[in-house]
Design an enzyme around this catalytic site. Structure first.
Site, PDB file in Angstrom:
ATOM      1  N   ASN A   9     -53.711  66.655 -44.565  1.00 54.24           N
ATOM      2  CA  ASN A   9     -54.255  65.765 -45.605  1.00 54.24           C
ATOM      3  C   ASN A   9     -54.801  64.525 -44.904  1.00 54.24           C
ATOM      4  O   ASN A   9     -54.047  63.654 -44.499  1.00 54.24           O
ATOM      5  CB  ASN A   9     -53.141  65.399 -46.591  1.00 54.24           C
ATOM      6  CG  ASN A   9     -53.592  64.382 -47.625  1.00 54.24           C
ATOM      7  OD1 ASN A   9     -54.778  64.103 -47.760  1.00 54.24           O
ATOM      8  ND2 ASN A   9     -52.641  63.825 -48.362  1.00 54.24           N
ATOM      9  N   LYS A  11     -56.536  62.149 -46.106  1.00 52.69           N
ATOM     10  CA  LYS A  11     -56.610  60.948 -46.955  1.00 52.69           C
ATOM     11  C   LYS A  11     -57.969  60.265 -46.771  1.00 52.69           C
ATOM     12  O   LYS A  11     -58.953  60.951 -46.496  1.00 52.69           O
ATOM     13  CB  LYS A  11     -55.432  60.017 -46.654  1.00 52.69           C
ATOM     14  CG  LYS A  11     -54.092  60.771 -46.709  1.00 52.69           C
ATOM     15  CD  LYS A  11     -52.886  59.891 -46.691  1.00 52.69           C
ATOM     16  CE  LYS A  11     -51.642  60.771 -46.744  1.00 52.69           C
ATOM     17  NZ  LYS A  11     -50.411  60.019 -46.783  1.00 52.69           N
ATOM     18  N   HIS A  96     -50.712  64.051 -55.617  1.00 51.25           N
ATOM     19  CA  HIS A  96     -50.158  63.347 -54.455  1.00 51.25           C
ATOM     20  C   HIS A  96     -49.557  62.022 -54.916  1.00 51.25           C
ATOM     21  O   HIS A  96     -50.095  61.375 -55.821  1.00 51.25           O
ATOM     22  CB  HIS A  96     -51.257  63.113 -53.414  1.00 51.25           C
ATOM     23  CG  HIS A  96     -50.707  62.645 -52.105  1.00 51.25           C
ATOM     24  ND1 HIS A  96     -50.356  61.335 -51.891  1.00 51.25           N
ATOM     25  CD2 HIS A  96     -50.389  63.314 -50.978  1.00 51.25           C
ATOM     26  CE1 HIS A  96     -49.851  61.225 -50.662  1.00 51.25           C
ATOM     27  NE2 HIS A  96     -49.865  62.406 -50.090  1.00 51.25           N
ATOM     28  N   GLU A  98     -49.720  59.164 -53.785  1.00 56.06           N
ATOM     29  CA  GLU A  98     -50.646  58.015 -53.754  1.00 56.06           C
ATOM     30  C   GLU A  98     -51.523  58.011 -55.008  1.00 56.06           C
ATOM     31  O   GLU A  98     -51.901  56.951 -55.503  1.00 56.06           O
ATOM     32  CB  GLU A  98     -51.485  58.064 -52.466  1.00 56.06           C
ATOM     33  CG  GLU A  98     -50.627  57.694 -51.255  1.00 56.06           C
ATOM     34  CD  GLU A  98     -51.039  58.366 -49.949  1.00 56.06           C
ATOM     35  OE1 GLU A  98     -52.159  58.896 -49.858  1.00 56.06           O
ATOM     36  OE2 GLU A  98     -50.206  58.360 -49.005  1.00 56.06           O
ATOM     37  N   GLU A 168     -42.808  66.211 -51.309  1.00 56.14           N
ATOM     38  CA  GLU A 168     -43.032  65.065 -50.440  1.00 56.14           C
ATOM     39  C   GLU A 168     -42.239  63.869 -50.956  1.00 56.14           C
ATOM     40  O   GLU A 168     -42.699  63.174 -51.875  1.00 56.14           O
ATOM     41  CB  GLU A 168     -44.513  64.699 -50.411  1.00 56.14           C
ATOM     42  CG  GLU A 168     -45.424  65.812 -49.955  1.00 56.14           C
ATOM     43  CD  GLU A 168     -46.745  65.277 -49.420  1.00 56.14           C
ATOM     44  OE1 GLU A 168     -47.036  65.533 -48.246  1.00 56.14           O
ATOM     45  OE2 GLU A 168     -47.461  64.581 -50.152  1.00 56.14           O
ATOM     46  N   GLY A 174     -45.766  58.521 -44.621  1.00 55.83           N
ATOM     47  CA  GLY A 174     -46.387  57.476 -43.819  1.00 55.83           C
ATOM     48  C   GLY A 174     -45.413  56.425 -43.315  1.00 55.83           C
ATOM     49  O   GLY A 174     -45.829  55.376 -42.821  1.00 55.83           O
ATOM     50  N   SER A 214     -44.072  62.340 -43.017  1.00 52.10           N
ATOM     51  CA  SER A 214     -43.810  62.043 -41.598  1.00 52.10           C
ATOM     52  C   SER A 214     -43.462  63.290 -40.786  1.00 52.10           C
ATOM     53  O   SER A 214     -42.631  63.238 -39.877  1.00 52.10           O
ATOM     54  CB  SER A 214     -42.734  60.969 -41.456  1.00 52.10           C
ATOM     55  OG  SER A 214     -43.165  59.770 -42.080  1.00 52.10           O
TER      56      SER A 214
HETATM   57  P1  PGA Z   1     -47.566  61.611 -43.656  1.00 51.28           P
HETATM   58  O1  PGA Z   1     -48.264  61.959 -45.061  1.00 51.28           O
HETATM   59  O2  PGA Z   1     -47.463  62.905 -42.905  1.00 51.28           O
HETATM   60  O3  PGA Z   1     -48.490  60.639 -43.001  1.00 51.28           O
HETATM   61  O4  PGA Z   1     -46.228  61.035 -43.981  1.00 51.28           O
HETATM   62  C1  PGA Z   1     -47.979  63.158 -45.724  1.00 51.28           C
HETATM   63  C2  PGA Z   1     -48.776  63.202 -47.006  1.00 51.28           C
HETATM   64  O5  PGA Z   1     -48.943  62.165 -47.644  1.00 51.28           O
HETATM   65  O6  PGA Z   1     -49.239  64.288 -47.418  1.00 51.28           O
END
Ligand code: PGA
Length: 255
Positions: A9, A11, A96, A98, A168, A174, A214
């Site tokens: 992903n 983003k 997601h 976000e 997640e 992140g 992460s």
């Molecule tokens: P990350 O993000 O691996 O940077 O923690 C995962 C995601 O948001 O899909």
């Protein structure tokens, strides 16, 4: 056997040229190093989908990171499921954290997005996850159950069978904090149990449930070794071709 899937992903990262460079590295490395039994997906920004479709050579499949819930119409700035399909993507990330957090996407809205994606033949990668506060107050199972019920379980069995789930935990995205393999496995088993309760065990056993948050080349082997973890949704580490390929390779010697 459930499909093993590693999805990146990106983003809102990489301009057009940077994306082209990264994607060509990923295509090259994945082709050379990752067993074809692992499905590798890249969820890039919309602007890349068409070009990547020409470069992917069938080995890497493409996902959008969002879609609109209506078929078409006066929704300035939005992108429809049909548009996404027309540039060669097969998947769309829906829900997601976000999107839930910064764009106020509710379970109700997400249910509509899932429905139109399925109806028009795009496979949803449906994200669910609890916040740190919800976990600390021991509400994580309840929150996940609600996200599943309100966002997905309106689907009839044949529709649900099209869905990929990504667990997640919001506190792990992140942040460098990963759920421990035990915590992730516990939740994945819970999710599978919920699916079995609503549909049946066979459907639950066939659903791919990815872990995200992460995930990196170091922790992926132990996470992906858990019986109910079928791969990962990778954010930060998907922006480096080497790291992403190393994560996608984890299933190579596991048959
Ligand atoms: P990350 O993000 O691996 O940077 O923690 C995962 C995601 O948001 O899909």
């Amino acid at each position: 056997m459930r499909k093993k899937i590693v999805a990146g992903n990106w983003k809102m990262n990489n301009d057009y040229q940077e994306g082209m460079t990264l994607f060509s590295e990923v295509v090259h490395m994945v082709k050379a190093e990752v067993n074809s039994s692992t499905e590798v997906i890249v969820a890039c920004p919309y602007i890349h989908l068409h070009s990547f479709g020409q470069m992917a050579n069938g080995r890497i499949r493409l996902a959008a990171q969002n879609c609109h819930q209506a078929e078409k119409g006066a929704y300035t700035g939005e992108i429809s499921v049909k548009m996404i399909e027309s540039v060669g993507a097969d998947f769309v990330i829906i829900g997601h954290s976000e999107r839930r957090q910064y764009f106020n996407e509710t379970n109700e809205l997400l249910a509509q997005k899932v429905a139109i994606a399925i109806k028009q033949g795009l496979t949803p990668i449906f994200c669910i996850g609890e916040t740190q506060q919800e976990r600390e107050s021991n509400r994580h199972f309840e929150v996940i159950r609600e996200q599943l019920r309100e966002g997905l379980f309106h689907l009839v069995k044949a529709e649900f069978q099209q869905v990929i789930i990504a667990y997640e935990p919001v506190w792990a995205i992140g942040t460098g904090l990963t759920a421990s393999p035990g915590q992730a496995q516990e939740m994945h088993a819970f999710i599978r149990g919920e699916i079995a309760g609503v549909y049946n065990q066979e459907v639950a056993d066939a659903t791919s449930i990815l872990y995200g948050g992460s995930c990196n080349p170091k922790n992926a082997p132990e996470l992906f070794a858990q019986p109910d973890i079928d791969g990962g949704l990778i954010g930060g580490a998907s922006l480096k071709a080497r790291d992403f390929t190393d994560i996608a390779k984890v299933f190579n010697d596991r048959g």
